[in-house]
Scaffold this motif. Structure first.
Motif, short mmCIF file in Angstrom:
data_model
loop_
_atom_site.label_atom_id
_atom_site.label_comp_id
_atom_site.label_asym_id
_atom_site.label_seq_id
_atom_site.Cartn_x
_atom_site.Cartn_y
_atom_site.Cartn_z
N ASP A 269 0.85 -1.20 0.00
CA ASP A 269 0.00 0.00 0.00
C ASP A 269 0.88 1.25 0.00
OD1 ASP A 269 -2.33 1.54 0.16
OD2 ASP A 269 -2.40 1.44 2.35
N HIS A 270 1.42 1.56 -1.16
CA HIS A 270 2.46 2.59 -1.22
C HIS A 270 1.92 4.01 -1.02
CE1 HIS A 270 5.04 -0.64 -2.44
NE2 HIS A 270 4.34 -0.86 -3.54
N ASN A 271 0.64 4.23 -1.24
CA ASN A 271 0.09 5.59 -1.08
C ASN A 271 -0.99 5.66 0.00
OD1 ASN A 271 -1.93 4.21 -2.36
ND2 ASN A 271 -1.69 5.25 -4.33
N ASP A 272 -1.07 4.63 0.84
CA ASP A 272 -2.03 4.58 1.96
C ASP A 272 -3.49 4.56 1.52
OD1 ASP A 272 -0.03 4.46 3.83
OD2 ASP A 272 -0.18 6.56 4.45
N ARG A 273 -3.77 4.19 0.28
CA ARG A 273 -5.17 4.15 -0.15
C ARG A 273 -5.96 3.08 0.59
NH1 ARG A 273 -5.05 4.87 -6.77
NH2 ARG A 273 -4.48 7.09 -6.78
N ILE A 274 -5.36 1.92 0.78
CA ILE A 274 -6.05 0.85 1.50
C ILE A 274 -6.19 1.22 2.97
CG2 ILE A 274 -5.96 -1.56 2.20
CD1 ILE A 274 -6.72 -1.21 -0.70
N LEU A 275 -5.15 1.78 3.55
CA LEU A 275 -5.23 2.23 4.94
C LEU A 275 -6.39 3.20 5.12
CD1 LEU A 275 -4.08 2.58 7.84
CD2 LEU A 275 -2.61 4.38 6.91
N ASN A 276 -6.50 4.18 4.25
CA ASN A 276 -7.56 5.18 4.39
C ASN A 276 -8.94 4.57 4.16
OD1 ASN A 276 -5.79 7.29 5.00
ND2 ASN A 276 -5.39 7.70 2.84
N THR A 277 -9.03 3.60 3.25
CA THR A 277 -10.31 2.93 3.03
C THR A 277 -10.71 2.11 4.26
OG1 THR A 277 -9.95 2.81 0.64
CG2 THR A 277 -11.54 1.27 1.59
N ALA A 278 -9.75 1.42 4.86
CA ALA A 278 -10.03 0.65 6.07
C ALA A 278 -10.53 1.56 7.19
CB ALA A 278 -8.78 -0.11 6.52
N LEU A 279 -9.90 2.71 7.34
CA LEU A 279 -10.33 3.66 8.37
C LEU A 279 -11.73 4.19 8.08
CD1 LEU A 279 -6.97 5.60 8.74
CD2 LEU A 279 -7.99 4.09 10.46
N GLU A 280 -12.00 4.50 6.81
CA GLU A 280 -13.34 5.00 6.45
C GLU A 280 -14.40 3.93 6.71
OE1 GLU A 280 -15.68 7.13 2.69
OE2 GLU A 280 -13.63 6.37 2.43
N PHE A 281 -14.07 2.68 6.39
CA PHE A 281 -14.99 1.57 6.65
C PHE A 281 -15.30 1.47 8.15
CE2 PHE A 281 -15.15 -2.90 8.08
CZ PHE A 281 -16.33 -3.32 7.47
N LEU A 282 -14.28 1.51 8.98
CA LEU A 282 -14.48 1.41 10.43
C LEU A 282 -15.30 2.59 10.96
CD1 LEU A 282 -10.90 0.21 11.36
CD2 LEU A 282 -12.98 -1.17 11.47
N GLU A 283 -15.04 3.78 10.44
CA GLU A 283 -15.83 4.95 10.84
C GLU A 283 -17.29 4.79 10.43
OE1 GLU A 283 -12.59 8.58 10.74
OE2 GLU A 283 -13.45 7.89 8.85
N HIS A 284 -17.53 4.28 9.23
CA HIS A 284 -18.91 4.05 8.79
C HIS A 284 -19.62 3.08 9.73
CE1 HIS A 284 -18.55 6.31 5.09
NE2 HIS A 284 -19.72 5.87 4.66
#
Length: 293
Positions: A269-284
């Motif tokens: 995950d070189h640009n943190d896209r998956i990290l940010n998606t995981a965080l958005e999922f958890l927030e949802h």
């Protein structure tokens, strides 16, 4: 609402290696506790470990499942929402066992994955226990070890919905075709839109009496061309915006009893896209669960 983050930083019995590094990255670089605390409510974090003198992949995996099951049931005893961060998808065994131990009502499982995860030892020639996570959860294999997890009962196949699965192999397709598990294919989601594609499947779960669900997110269900979640991520998944719409559709019909993010390898995950998606999922999940609490 109180949120209990339960991290299982292991992949195939190895701590903080490959996808086992994912939960720690989400905790530390993602500052997930702060993000979820900002949605309102209290947040606590526990990291699940083992104390085996001689760890092995299978033995370590099931020891972690047993420890996770106890933590999940404790979370529910404190009216907390368990959010699991795991290297491997088979952590679902511990999560579901903990939910079952705390509440005997039927549980639905909505499983987002780029693969099928429903191979059995009879259909699989590989060496990855995680390829059998969903089949173990539904009682198709590893029954004796699964029974050693406190509270575990196999989930009825008709209470399971696999979403995605565009990268599943022939063995997984064979098992899925012979089982009552429902499957919302990625191609159908792309053709109809995710809400319209999921509607009949969610409706069937509801009609079967399911009121609460466990949402399992293997992040390799996302389009690997957009961002590869791990080295096994198949091409052709859907976008993060599709995932968030799916979570909203699920929350509109069911109580979210627990959720998990699995199979995230930060090295891919070189640009943190998956990290940010995981965080958005958890927030949802946290926000939507709070609204229906």
């Amino acid at each position: 609402m109180t949120i209990h983050i339960l991290a299982v930083p292991y992949d195939s019995g190895h701590r903080a290696r490959r996808m086992g590094a994912g939960p720690l990255r989400i905790l530390e670089r993602g500052r997930v506790s702060d993000r979820l605390r900002a949605t309102g409510g209290d947040v606590s974090v526990a990291v699940i470990e083992h104390d085996l003198e001689f760890p092995t992949e299978i033995g370590t995996a099931f020891e972690l499942h047993r420890a996770l099951a106890r933590k999940v049931s404790e979370s529910l005893a404190h009216n907390a929402l368990p959010l699991v961060l795991s290297g491997n998808c088979n952590s679902s065994l511990g999560t579901v066992a903990g939910l079952q131990r705390a509440d005997q009502e039927p549980l639905g499982v909505i499983w987002f994955d780029g693969h099928g995860d429903c191979n059995t030892p009879e259909t699989f020639t590989g060496d990855f226990l995680d390829a059998m996570g969903l089949s173990t959860l539904t009682g198709l294999c590893w029954q004796a070890l699964a029974a050693s997890i406190p509270g575990f009962q196999p989930v009825c196949g008709q209470n399971v919905l696999l979403v995605g699965g565009h990268g599943m192999d022939q063995g997984a397709r064979q098992v899925l075709a012979a089982s009552p598990m429902a499957h919302a294919p990625t191609a159908e989601i792309k053709a109809k839109g995710i809400e319209a594609a999921l509607e009949p499947y969610l409706g069937r779960l509801r009609a079967a009496g399911i009121q609460r669900v466990y949402i399992h997110l293997d992040v390799d269900v996302l389009d690997a061309d957009h961002a590869p979640a791990n080295e096994f991520a198949p091409r052709g998944g859907f976008l993060p915006s599709d995932l968030m719409r799916a979570v909203r559709a699920i929350a509109a019909m069911f109580e979210i009893a627990a959720a998990a993010v699995a199979s995230y390898d930060p090295a891919c995950d070189h640009n943190d896209r998956i990290l940010n998606t995981a965080l958005e999922f958890l927030e949802h999940v946290a926000c939507l669960s709070r609204q229906t609490a």
